[in-house]
Design a protein around this motif. Sequence first.
Motif, short mmCIF file in Angstrom:
data_model
loop_
_atom_site.label_atom_id
_atom_site.label_comp_id
_atom_site.label_asym_id
_atom_site.label_seq_id
_atom_site.Cartn_x
_atom_site.Cartn_y
_atom_site.Cartn_z
N SER A 181 6.86 4.69 10.53
CA SER A 181 7.13 3.27 10.32
C SER A 181 7.58 2.65 11.64
O SER A 181 7.82 3.35 12.62
CB SER A 181 8.22 3.08 9.25
OG SER A 181 9.42 3.73 9.67
N GLY A 182 7.65 1.32 11.65
CA GLY A 182 8.10 0.65 12.86
C GLY A 182 7.18 0.89 14.03
O GLY A 182 5.95 0.79 13.92
N LEU A 183 7.77 1.25 15.18
CA LEU A 183 7.00 1.46 16.41
C LEU A 183 6.04 2.62 16.30
O LEU A 183 5.05 2.69 17.03
CB LEU A 183 7.95 1.68 17.59
CG LEU A 183 8.80 0.49 18.03
CD1 LEU A 183 9.76 0.91 19.13
CD2 LEU A 183 7.93 -0.67 18.50
N MET A 184 6.30 3.56 15.40
CA MET A 184 5.47 4.76 15.29
C MET A 184 4.24 4.54 14.42
O MET A 184 3.31 5.33 14.45
CB MET A 184 6.30 5.91 14.69
CG MET A 184 7.57 6.22 15.47
SD MET A 184 7.20 7.03 17.04
CE MET A 184 6.78 8.67 16.45
N ALA A 185 4.22 3.48 13.64
CA ALA A 185 3.16 3.28 12.66
C ALA A 185 1.85 2.86 13.31
O ALA A 185 1.83 2.12 14.30
CB ALA A 185 3.59 2.23 11.64
N THR A 186 0.74 3.32 12.74
CA THR A 186 -0.59 2.90 13.20
C THR A 186 -1.06 1.65 12.47
O THR A 186 -1.99 0.98 12.92
CB THR A 186 -1.62 4.01 12.97
OG1 THR A 186 -1.62 4.37 11.57
CG2 THR A 186 -1.29 5.25 13.79
N HIS A 187 -0.42 1.32 11.33
CA HIS A 187 -0.80 0.16 10.53
C HIS A 187 0.41 -0.75 10.32
O HIS A 187 1.55 -0.26 10.26
CB HIS A 187 -1.33 0.60 9.16
CG HIS A 187 -2.65 1.30 9.21
ND1 HIS A 187 -2.84 2.50 9.86
CD2 HIS A 187 -3.86 0.99 8.67
CE1 HIS A 187 -4.10 2.89 9.73
NE2 HIS A 187 -4.73 1.98 9.02
N PRO A 188 0.19 -2.05 10.21
CA PRO A 188 1.31 -2.95 9.93
C PRO A 188 1.80 -2.76 8.50
O PRO A 188 1.07 -2.23 7.65
CB PRO A 188 0.69 -4.34 10.13
CG PRO A 188 -0.77 -4.14 9.85
CD PRO A 188 -1.09 -2.76 10.32
N PRO A 189 3.02 -3.20 8.20
CA PRO A 189 3.53 -3.10 6.82
C PRO A 189 2.63 -3.86 5.85
O PRO A 189 2.07 -4.91 6.21
CB PRO A 189 4.92 -3.73 6.91
CG PRO A 189 5.29 -3.68 8.35
CD PRO A 189 4.01 -3.81 9.12
N LEU A 190 2.51 -3.34 4.64
CA LEU A 190 1.68 -3.99 3.63
C LEU A 190 2.13 -5.42 3.39
O LEU A 190 1.29 -6.32 3.23
CB LEU A 190 1.74 -3.19 2.33
CG LEU A 190 0.96 -3.78 1.14
CD1 LEU A 190 -0.53 -3.87 1.44
CD2 LEU A 190 1.21 -2.95 -0.12
N GLU A 191 3.44 -5.65 3.39
CA GLU A 191 3.95 -7.00 3.13
C GLU A 191 3.46 -7.99 4.18
O GLU A 191 3.13 -9.14 3.85
CB GLU A 191 5.49 -6.98 3.13
CG GLU A 191 6.13 -6.20 1.99
CD GLU A 191 6.05 -4.69 2.20
OE1 GLU A 191 5.74 -4.26 3.35
OE2 GLU A 191 6.27 -3.95 1.23
N ARG A 192 3.40 -7.57 5.43
CA ARG A 192 2.92 -8.47 6.49
C ARG A 192 1.44 -8.78 6.31
O ARG A 192 1.00 -9.91 6.52
CB ARG A 192 3.17 -7.82 7.86
CG ARG A 192 2.80 -8.74 9.01
CD ARG A 192 3.12 -8.11 10.34
NE ARG A 192 2.75 -9.00 11.45
CZ ARG A 192 2.80 -8.64 12.73
NH1 ARG A 192 3.23 -7.43 13.07
NH2 ARG A 192 2.43 -9.49 13.66
N ARG A 193 0.67 -7.77 5.90
CA ARG A 193 -0.77 -7.99 5.69
C ARG A 193 -0.99 -8.94 4.52
O ARG A 193 -1.85 -9.84 4.58
CB ARG A 193 -1.47 -6.65 5.45
CG ARG A 193 -1.32 -5.68 6.62
CD ARG A 193 -1.90 -4.31 6.34
NE ARG A 193 -3.36 -4.33 6.42
CZ ARG A 193 -4.12 -3.23 6.35
NH1 ARG A 193 -3.56 -2.04 6.19
NH2 ARG A 193 -5.44 -3.33 6.44
N LEU A 194 -0.24 -8.75 3.45
CA LEU A 194 -0.39 -9.62 2.28
C LEU A 194 0.04 -11.05 2.60
O LEU A 194 -0.58 -12.01 2.13
CB LEU A 194 0.42 -9.07 1.11
CG LEU A 194 -0.01 -7.70 0.57
CD1 LEU A 194 0.90 -7.27 -0.57
CD2 LEU A 194 -1.47 -7.72 0.12
#
Length: 303
Positions: free
Chosen positions: A275-288
Motif C-alpha cells: 500500500s502507499g508508496l509500495m503499491a503498483t495500483h492506486p487505491p480503489l476509492e481513488r479510482r472510483l
Amino acid sequence: MASSRFIKDTGLTVRMTLTLFLLGALYVGLVVAVIAFVRSPGGAVAVALIAIGMAFWQWWSSDKVAMRAMRAREVTPEEAPELHGMIDRLCALADMPKPRVGVADLAVPNAFATGRSPERSVVCVTTGILQTLDSEELEAVLAHELSHVAHRDVLVMTVASSAGIAAGLLMRFAQFGGMGRSRNNNSSALPAVLVAVVVALVVYAVSFLSLRLLSRYRELSADRAGAYLTLKPAALATALQKISGEAAAIPTRDLRAASAASALCIVPALSGGLSGLMATHPPLERRLSQLARIQAELSRPAG
C-alpha cells in the motif's frame, strides 16, 4: 503517447518523460560511480551491458513471459467470438491495431495487456472475469487494457526499469567480490566498493519508488482513457468493485498464480501487503472517485 482516439493525457506523457530522464541520469551516475570509486571500467561496462540486455529481453519477450506466468493461451475468434467481437469494436473505435487475444484458466477475475508494441501486443482475460462481469463491464475493462497498449506503457516501464536492474546487478557483483578482487593489494578497495554499493542502493530505491509512482498514475490514466472511449465510466467502476470484492472467495493457489503478473493486471491479485508508496495500483476509492467525476461530466447537459 501512441496515435489513437484515446484521449490525450499530458500528465501521463510528462510523468513518463520525467521518469525516464531521472532514471537515465541515475543509470549514468551509477556507471560513473563504479568507474570513479572502484576504478573498474570493465566492471561498469559489464554492469551496463548486462542491465540493458536484461531490460531488452524483458521488453522483447514481455507478452510470452506474462502469458506463461498467467497460464494463458491465445484464442481464436472461433473459440471466443464474443470476446473478439468486443475487442474488434473497441479497436475500431480507438483506431488502433487489434492485439492478440488470450484467456487464462484462473478463477480470479482479472485482465492484463502486454507486448513490446501495439502491433505485437496481447490482451488477456481470465475465465473468472468472464464469469463475473456482464458485457458492459467487460467491455469497460478491455478498453482500459487497450489504452495501456496504445500508450506503450510496457515499453516505457521496461526502459525505466533498467536503472534498477543495473543497481541490483552492481550490489550482487560487489557481494560476491567481483569488484573487490584487488582488496588484498589495495587498502582503499573495500571502502570504494562500499561507496559503490551505497550509490547502487540509492539508485535502486529511487528507481523502485519512481516506477511504483508511475505505475499508479498510468492505471488512473487507463481508467480515464477507457471511460471516455466507451462513455460508460459507471460500468468500469462496477467492474473494479466486483473484481476487488471477489478476491476473498478465490482459492489461494489461483491468487498466487495471478500474482506473477499482478503489476500488469487491472487490479492487483494480492493487494493486502502493498500500500502507499509500495503499491503498483492506486487505491480503489481513488479510482472510483475519478470515475464518478467523469460520469458526472458526461451526464451534464451540453451547452
